[in-house]
Design an enzyme around this catalytic site. Sequence first.
Site, short mmCIF file in Angstrom:
data_model
loop_
_atom_site.label_atom_id
_atom_site.label_comp_id
_atom_site.label_asym_id
_atom_site.label_seq_id
_atom_site.Cartn_x
_atom_site.Cartn_y
_atom_site.Cartn_z
CE LYS A 1 32.60 13.50 -14.46
NZ LYS A 1 31.64 12.50 -14.86
CE LYS B 1 37.11 9.74 -12.83
NZ LYS B 1 36.10 8.85 -13.35
CE LYS C 1 32.43 6.00 -19.66
NZ LYS C 1 31.87 6.91 -18.64
N1 AQP Z 1 39.77 5.78 -13.64
C1 AQP Z 1 38.91 4.98 -13.02
N2 AQP Z 1 39.37 4.03 -12.18
C2 AQP Z 1 38.50 3.19 -11.55
N3 AQP Z 1 37.16 3.24 -11.73
C3 AQP Z 1 36.67 4.16 -12.57
N4 AQP Z 1 35.43 4.48 -12.96
C4 AQP Z 1 35.46 5.51 -13.83
N5 AQP Z 1 36.74 5.88 -14.03
C5 AQP Z 1 37.51 5.08 -13.26
C6 AQP Z 1 34.22 3.78 -12.51
O1 AQP Z 1 33.48 3.41 -13.66
C7 AQP Z 1 32.09 3.42 -13.32
C8 AQP Z 1 31.31 4.11 -14.39
O2 AQP Z 1 31.68 5.47 -14.42
P1 AQP Z 1 30.79 6.52 -15.17
O3 AQP Z 1 30.88 6.33 -16.61
O4 AQP Z 1 29.39 6.47 -14.68
O5 AQP Z 1 31.33 7.92 -14.69
P2 AQP Z 1 32.76 8.43 -14.38
O6 AQP Z 1 33.20 7.95 -13.04
O7 AQP Z 1 32.70 9.91 -14.56
O8 AQP Z 1 33.67 7.74 -15.49
P3 AQP Z 1 34.53 8.40 -16.60
O9 AQP Z 1 35.15 7.33 -17.41
O10 AQP Z 1 35.44 9.43 -15.99
O11 AQP Z 1 33.42 9.09 -17.49
P4 AQP Z 1 33.34 10.58 -17.97
O12 AQP Z 1 34.64 10.84 -18.67
O13 AQP Z 1 32.17 10.62 -18.90
O14 AQP Z 1 33.15 11.44 -16.78
C9 AQP Z 1 31.95 4.06 -11.95
O15 AQP Z 1 31.75 3.05 -10.98
C10 AQP Z 1 33.30 4.71 -11.75
O16 AQP Z 1 33.65 4.74 -10.37
#
Ligand code: AQP
Length: 332
Positions: A111, A194, A197
């Site tokens: 990140k 990955k 969002k």
């Molecule tokens: N690509 C993914 N595949 C499976 N699981 C995923 N999670 C996130 N992306 C994937 C799971 O979603 C939960 C919530 O995630 P989060 O919003 O707390 O943080 P993150 O993992 O950083 O998710 P994003 O979508 O990538 O958010 P941003 O873009 O803001 O960093 C967690 O259980 C995560 O494992």
Amino acid sequence: MQRVFSGIQPSGIPTLGNYLGAMRNWVALQHDHECIYCVVDLHAITQWQDPAQLAAQTREMAASLLACGIDPQRHILFAQSTVPAHARLAWIFNCVARLGWLNRMTQFKDKAGKDREAASTGLYVYPNLMAADIHAYHATRVPVGDDQRQHLELANDIGQKFNHDYGVEFFPLIEPVIMGIAARVMSLRDGSKKMSKSDPSDQSRINLTDDADTIALKVRRAKTDAEPLPGEPAGLEGRPEARNLVGIYAALSDTDLAGVLADFGGKGFVSFKDALSELLVAKLSPIASETRRWLADPGSVDAVLREGAGKAAALAGPIVSEAERLVGFLKI
Ligand code: AQP
């Protein structure tokens, strides 16, 4: 009944990755666990969030969770910043966790990107806050996507070091619950990255609010290779984009890679992508319309979050007060 805790950042519209890796598993766990689910806005501001949008995104994330089937009558749904126990315990954990432990966290490296010096210190200590989120409830099971496995190991290290330093058995061990074939859904544009969002490219992900035409277009444009689909899972080796799409299909149809390839092996991507779009629309459009229904009455979402915050504070407050007492803070 074991206590479950998990959180999701209101850093954008939830994606298919969030849904398959976390949200739908949260719903399933409600049947035989006591569940506490949190929209983690404190985590979200570790990266820049437009203040004009953050509150709306927090409400929208809560609406999506309700639309997926989170039951606020039997379980708890709330926004992290409304329960001060999280930040109180996170500070103690900032003083328990070691720099060397945080230096190993791969999500910080991903990140922060190349300009690490410009990353917020909040992003660096994000895993300590995540440990506090869980330990503030003495939760023992945490459903997450595969990307969060390392953070949960750290949460256990922090809990165990606290117990050791203060000579207590206060924080229990946490067990990650990583469910299903799509525990790591990859970007539609790059099978090594990955699905996120906050990815700058909207074409890289399926949002839970996308309409049928948008889903079909994104799937049609999803990166693939020139070969037809193999007949066996072993044939997906070295083909990350194909593996990702087959995995998504398998997860949504509650089967496995072999089951999908038994139907589509030997076929080209055009017909497979049409079938995948149809399946995605069938599974996701009811969630999108239920989310819209909740958001048509924002006060109803806020009422759920307010009630959830009261219930969460009643559980976490005494646990965090006891942690503070163990540390030696004056309790008057
Ligand atoms: N690509 C993914 N595949 C499976 N699981 C995923 N999670 C996130 N992306 C994937 C799971 O979603 C939960 C919530 O995630 P989060 O919003 O707390 O943080 P993150 O993992 O950083 O998710 P994003 O979508 O990538 O958010 P941003 O873009 O803001 O960093 C967690 O259980 C995560 O494992």
